[in-house]
Design a protein around this motif. Structure first.
Motif: not given
Length: 119
Positions: A1-21
């Protein structure tokens, strides 16, 4: 069974950065193009970026050009979305998806991860 699991989201201020996996299992990762999509309440899901099995990338130019970078690590069965200079319009649930190399549509989807950009 195929599974895709995202992570890395959250709350960030304008101008900030995030990396999703997004870690994939249950498939031969190297045979799939991987994509990131996003959706806000009341709107249709929209394409953000994709990377093919060979590493070719494409982006929704209008919204993320020069700010987002998609990449993949086939050894880890993982696709990433590096997001920089975030703004309020980037607030959404972000989904990763997998498309078999000979298919025309993304058939496998993750559960999504929330990204909230606050001012």
């Amino acid at each position: 069974q195929v599974q895709l699991v995202e992570s890395g989201g959250g709350l960030v201020q304008v101008g900030g950065s995030l990396r999703l996996s997004c870690e994939a299992s249950g498939l031969t990762f190297g045979n799939y193009a991987m994509g990131w999509f996003r959706q806000t309440p009341g709107k249709e899901r929209e394409f953000v970026a994709s990377v093919t099995w060979s590493g070719d990338r494409s982006y929704d130019v209008e919204s993320v050009k020069g700010r987002f970078t998609i990449s993949r690590d086939n050894a880890k069965n993982t696709v990433y979305l590096q997001m920089t200079r975030l703004n309020a319009e980037d607030t959404a649930v972000y989904y990763c998806a997998a498309r078999f190399r000979y298919a025309s549509e993304y058939r496998h989807w993750g559960q999504g991860t929330q990204v909230t950009v606050s001012s």
